[in-house]
Design a protein around this motif. Structure first.
Motif, short mmCIF file in Angstrom:
data_model
loop_
_atom_site.label_atom_id
_atom_site.label_comp_id
_atom_site.label_asym_id
_atom_site.label_seq_id
_atom_site.Cartn_x
_atom_site.Cartn_y
_atom_site.Cartn_z
N LEU A 142 0.82 -1.22 0.00
CA LEU A 142 0.00 0.00 0.00
C LEU A 142 0.85 1.27 0.00
N ALA A 175 -12.41 1.72 -1.41
CA ALA A 175 -11.06 1.15 -1.45
C ALA A 175 -10.11 2.01 -0.62
N GLY A 176 -9.39 1.40 0.29
CA GLY A 176 -8.46 2.12 1.15
C GLY A 176 -8.98 2.31 2.56
N ARG A 210 -2.32 3.58 -5.40
CA ARG A 210 -1.29 3.51 -4.38
C ARG A 210 -0.52 4.81 -4.21
N VAL A 260 -7.48 -0.62 -4.55
CA VAL A 260 -6.56 0.15 -3.72
C VAL A 260 -5.14 0.17 -4.31
N PHE A 272 -9.44 8.60 4.26
CA PHE A 272 -9.99 7.25 4.33
C PHE A 272 -10.63 7.05 5.70
#
Lengths: 281, 184
Positions: free
Chosen positions: A241, B22-23, B179, B175, B2
């Motif tokens: 991530l 997402a995230g 990035r 996600v 988020f």
């Protein structure tokens, strides 16, 4: 001459299987701590702390660091002063693996046939590599590498005149191909030289070197440093991530090779790089 | 930017799924079912033969996980996620029959991503290699199907505040495609 018996081997291997799977290597823990300090992405920092928590919990609860307790790979270095006469080393090691995996409540992840895949999986056989070198004593090392990262292994046969940059590009591409899938931050083992099979083995053996050590060869140490820097610019990061912690270390081993060839193998390890070793004098 | 530490529980309703992007980071409580390579293979074979499944997957969550064996006195062994991509080939068939969520690690194929979007499902990431940490968030574990597969059996886990990140949301946002925006 020292006489080694099968019971000693069996017990030692059993112990190493449990030790490796439950206690994260000290150098890996230290590398994670360093990474937490240097990481600038707050989320990545948090995930790295989670990995240290995981190591603490595994040790406290005596539970495997990761559910994939790997295909145990055992490296045996047999010195010239060691007498193994009459000893069925293979059997002693495989029995030791079974004992350790059973006793440590580790996972039975091995199918006896790769295509038929009979169920349920078993504890053994592990993979054993023997080395009769100019050693003294006997050293046994267990590397229970998980298959999430093992599946990312790559070998490329370069030509001897290829620029070093091409080799670096290949190694970095293997890390990028692994991406978020194989539990980054990775430890990257590289084997350069030898034959195809030897290069792959070297890449795996490279993972055994402590992360705070670099190659004793100057040109290789500088290659390792450069690769680590470039890999950590890939922004894969913990869990994939993002972040500057894509790799905890790059370790390169080399071997003499043929005038016509230049094999390069890359063995990716997840952050839970596990191994344990014992030495009999 | 988020959501973090949002508590959600099973069964996931449409509204909850739609609210997650997402995230986002969530803490999941409720029941999830482990299933990995061999269990997927068997389930999809049954579906293609038209055999009724021995487990109702409608609105359920599958966890790509094969725990270590459980020591006496413990709830479960080490139980982190395995690589999701290996299940990609068999995932759309399960989404087709109503599976709502998946938990694993790493990327999914475009086919899976589109299938998630089509069925309004969701894909979560768990922390890979943190199986010991995650085992403390499991309240109960019971093998319910394909027990002969050992670590690949289907196990019903009841989890409490199981930490997850939304990997692919119900609109198909991934996600890993966004990035760069994580580098704060």
């Amino acid at each position: 001459m020292k006489k080694i018996n099968s019971e000693i081997i069996r017990r030692a291997v059993a112990h190493l299987c449990i030790e490796a799977n439950i206690r994260l290597r000290k150098d890996v823990r230290a590398a994670l701590s360093r990474a937490i300090k240097s990481e600038t992405n707050p989320r990545a920092k948090r995930f790295l702390s989670q990995l240290l928590d995981n190591a603490r919990i595994a040790q406290a609860d005596k539970i495997a660091l990761c559910q994939d307790t790997g295909l145990p790979t055992v490296f045996v270095e047999i010195g010239r002063d060691v007498n193994t006469q009459g000893l069925d080393m293979d059997r002693a090691i495989q029995k030791g693996i079974e004992d350790g995996y059973r006793k440590g409540f580790l996972r039975n992840s091995i199918v006896s046939d790769p295509l038929l895949r009979p169920q349920p999986p078993k504890f053994s056989p592990g993979v054993i590599h023997y080395d009769f070198g100019l050693y003294r004593g006997l050293r046994i090392t267990v590397l229970p590498k998980g298959f999430g990262c093992e599946n990312k292994t790559q070998l490329k046969m370069f030509t001897p005149t290829v620029p070093l940059e091409e080799i670096k590009k290949f190694i970095i591409s293997v890390v990028k191909d692994s991406g978020p899938d194989a539990c980054p931050p990775y430890v990257v083992g590289v084997g350069i030289g030898g034959s195809a099979d030897q290069a792959v083995l070297l890449a795996k053996k490279a993972l055994l070197r402590p992360l705070d050590k670099c190659s004793s060869l100057k040109h290789i140490a500088s290659l390792e440093k450069d690769l680590l820097k470039k890999i950590n610019q890939a922004n894969i990061g913990p869990l994939g991530l993002g972040g500057r912690t894509t790799s905890l270390g790059v370790s390169v081993l080399t071997a003499p090779t043929h005038i016509a060839g230049l094999p390069v193998a890359v063995s990716i390890s997840c952050h839970a790089l596990r191994s344990a070793s014992v030495y009999f004098k | 930017m988020f959501i973090s530490n949002k508590k959600i529980s099973t069964p996931l309703d449409e509204e909850t799924i739609k609210s997650l992007k997402a995230g986002d980071e969530v803490l999941l409580s409720g029941e999830i079912f482990t299933a990995r390579d061999q269990a997927h293979k068997r389930l999809v074979e049954m579906i293609s033969k038209g055999v009724s499944l021995p487990i109702d997957l409608k609105n359920k969550i599958i966890y790509y996980c094969g725990p270590t064996r459980t020591a006496p006195g413990r709830v479960v062994g080490s139980c982190g996620p395995t690589t999701s991509a290996r299940m990609d080939r068999l995932t759309p068939q399960l989404l087709q029959i109503g599976l709502k969520g998946m938990i694993g690690k790493g990327r999914r194929s475009d086919v899976v991503r589109h299938s998630i979007r089509k069925h309004g499902a969701i894909y979560f990431l768990a922390t890979g290699g943190a199986g010991a940490f995650l085992s403390r968030r499991v309240i109960s574990a019971k093998p319910i199907l394909f027990k002969e597969l050992g670590p690949e059996a289907v196990v019903r886990l009841v989890v409490k505040d199981f930490p997850l990140i939304v990997g692919i949301d119900s609109t198909g946002r991934d996600v890993f495609e966004m990035r760069t925006s994580f580098t704060e």
